[in-house]
Design a protein around this motif. Structure first.
Motif, PDB file in Angstrom:
ATOM      1  N   GLY A  43       0.821  -1.206   0.000  1.00 57.28           N
ATOM      2  CA  GLY A  43       0.000   0.000   0.000  1.00 57.28           C
ATOM      3  C   GLY A  43       0.853   1.252   0.000  1.00 57.28           C
ATOM      4  N   ALA A  44       1.914   1.238   0.784  1.00 54.58           N
ATOM      5  CA  ALA A  44       2.805   2.396   0.836  1.00 54.58           C
ATOM      6  C   ALA A  44       3.546   2.586  -0.490  1.00 54.58           C
ATOM      7  CB  ALA A  44       3.796   2.233   1.985  1.00 54.58           C
ATOM      8  N   LEU A  45       3.896   1.485  -1.154  1.00 51.25           N
ATOM      9  CA  LEU A  45       4.562   1.607  -2.454  1.00 51.25           C
ATOM     10  C   LEU A  45       3.616   2.220  -3.495  1.00 51.25           C
ATOM     11  CD1 LEU A  45       6.603  -1.723  -2.723  1.00 51.25           C
ATOM     12  CD2 LEU A  45       7.516   0.613  -2.684  1.00 51.25           C
ATOM     13  N   VAL A  46       2.354   1.833  -3.472  1.00 48.15           N
ATOM     14  CA  VAL A  46       1.382   2.446  -4.378  1.00 48.15           C
ATOM     15  C   VAL A  46       1.213   3.926  -4.031  1.00 48.15           C
ATOM     16  CG1 VAL A  46      -1.034   2.456  -5.109  1.00 48.15           C
ATOM     17  CG2 VAL A  46       0.169   0.294  -4.847  1.00 48.15           C
ATOM     18  N   ALA A  47       1.229   4.258  -2.750  1.00 48.65           N
ATOM     19  CA  ALA A  47       1.152   5.667  -2.336  1.00 48.65           C
ATOM     20  C   ALA A  47       2.350   6.452  -2.851  1.00 48.65           C
ATOM     21  CB  ALA A  47       1.064   5.753  -0.813  1.00 48.65           C
ATOM     22  N   SER A  48       3.519   5.819  -2.878  1.00 47.37           N
ATOM     23  CA  SER A  48       4.705   6.505  -3.394  1.00 47.37           C
ATOM     24  C   SER A  48       4.586   6.760  -4.893  1.00 47.37           C
ATOM     25  CB  SER A  48       5.965   5.683  -3.084  1.00 47.37           C
ATOM     26  OG  SER A  48       6.067   4.537  -3.925  1.00 47.37           O
TER      27      SER A  48
ATOM     28  N   PHE B 239      10.302   6.777   3.687  1.00 46.33           N
ATOM     29  CA  PHE B 239      11.686   7.274   3.734  1.00 46.33           C
ATOM     30  C   PHE B 239      12.670   6.426   2.926  1.00 46.33           C
ATOM     31  CE2 PHE B 239       9.934   9.188   7.662  1.00 46.33           C
ATOM     32  CZ  PHE B 239      10.286  10.507   7.428  1.00 46.33           C
ATOM     33  N   THR B 240      12.217   5.304   2.364  1.00 47.32           N
ATOM     34  CA  THR B 240      13.165   4.439   1.651  1.00 47.32           C
ATOM     35  C   THR B 240      12.753   4.114   0.216  1.00 47.32           C
ATOM     36  OG1 THR B 240      12.084   2.425   2.513  1.00 47.32           O
ATOM     37  CG2 THR B 240      13.928   3.335   3.796  1.00 47.32           C
TER      38      THR B 240
END
Length: 208
Positions: free
Chosen positions: A19-24, A78-79
Motif C-alpha cells: 500500500g505504501a509503495l502504491v502511495a509513493s 523514507f526508503t
C-alpha cells in the motif's frame, strides 16, 4: 500466538508495504501513505470478519495491527526512492502478501463450523480485497482485475489446496504452508513466466 493471528500479522505488514509503495507512485504525503497502507493491510481481514460476524474485527480487538501497518508506511516513505523499480517490487511483495493472507483467511474460518465453500471464499476475500481497495483508492488498474492475470485464480487454488491438505494430515501448519506455496507458485508464474487465463475476446455476430 495462534496460527491465524501470526498469519494476519505477516499479511498486515507485507500488504502495508505494498500500500505504501502504491502511495509513493501516487506521490502522496505521509498521511496519505499511512491511510493507504492501513487500508490495504486490514481491508481483506475486515471484510472477512464482518461477513463471518466476528466481533470485534481483528484489528479493533488488537490495535497493534494498525500500528504495524503504520510503521511499514513510514519505512517505505523514507526508503522508496532507493528502489530501482517500485512497481516490480510491488508485484512481488503483493504476491507474498496474497499468499499469506489467503492462508490467514482459511485459518480464521476453518474452525468456525462453516463448510468448504465458505472457507474458500473467506480465504479469497482476505487475500484479494485489501489490494483491490488499495488500487481503486489510488486510481490504479486493480491487479485483481487485470485480464488473464492469475490472481483470484491463485487465491482459489491455494484455499482449495489447504482444505485438501486438512483432510490428509492433523498437522495444522502443513495445510497452511500448502496454501501459501500453491498461491505463491501460481502468482509467481503469472508475474515471471507470463502464465495467463484466456481473456474474453468479442466476436462479430453471425449473419444467416
Amino acid at each position: 500466538m495462534s496460527p491465524p493471528a501470526l498469519l494476519d500479522l505477516a499479511a498486515v505488514f507485507v500488504f502495508a508495504l505494498t500500500g505504501a509503495l502504491v502511495a509513493s507512485r501516487a506521490l502522496l504525503d505521509l498521511v496519505g501513505f499511512l491511510f493507504v497502507a492501513c487500508l490495504t493491510a486490514v481491508g481483506g481481514g475486515t471484510v472477512r470478519d464482518l461477513l463471518l460476524d466476528r466481533a470485534p474485527v481483528f484489528w479493533v480487538q488488537a490495535p497493534h495491527f494498525v500500528l504495524l501497518a503504520s510503521a511499514a508506511a513510514v519505512l517505505v516513505f523514507f526508503t522508496a526512492h532507493f528502489l530501482e523499480s517500485r512497481y516490480r517490487v510491488l508485484l512481488w511483495l503483493d504476491a507474498v502478501a496474497l499468499s499469506v493472507a489467503v492462508a490467514a483467511g482459511v485459518a480464521a474460518t476453518i474452525g468456525t463450523g462453516h463448510g468448504p465453500v465458505i472457507v474458500t471464499l473467506m480465504g479469497v476475500i482476505t487475500g484479494c480485497f485489501g489490494g483491490l481497495m488499495r488500487d481503486v483508492v489510488c486510481n490504479e488498474v486493480p491487479l485483481v482485475l487485470k485480464a488473464g492475470e492469475l490472481y483470484v485464480t491463485a487465491a482459489f487454488a491455494g484455499a482449495i489446496a489447504a482444505q485438501l491438505a486438512f483432510t490428509l494430515t492433523d498437522m495444522p501448519w502443513l495445510p497452511l504452508a500448502a496454501c501459501m506455496a500453491v498461491t505463491f507458485a501460481l502468482r509467481a508464474g503469472s508475474i515471471r513466466l507470463g502464465w495467463r487465463l484466456q481473456a474474453y475476446k468479442p466476436r462479430p455476430p453471425r449473419h444467416k
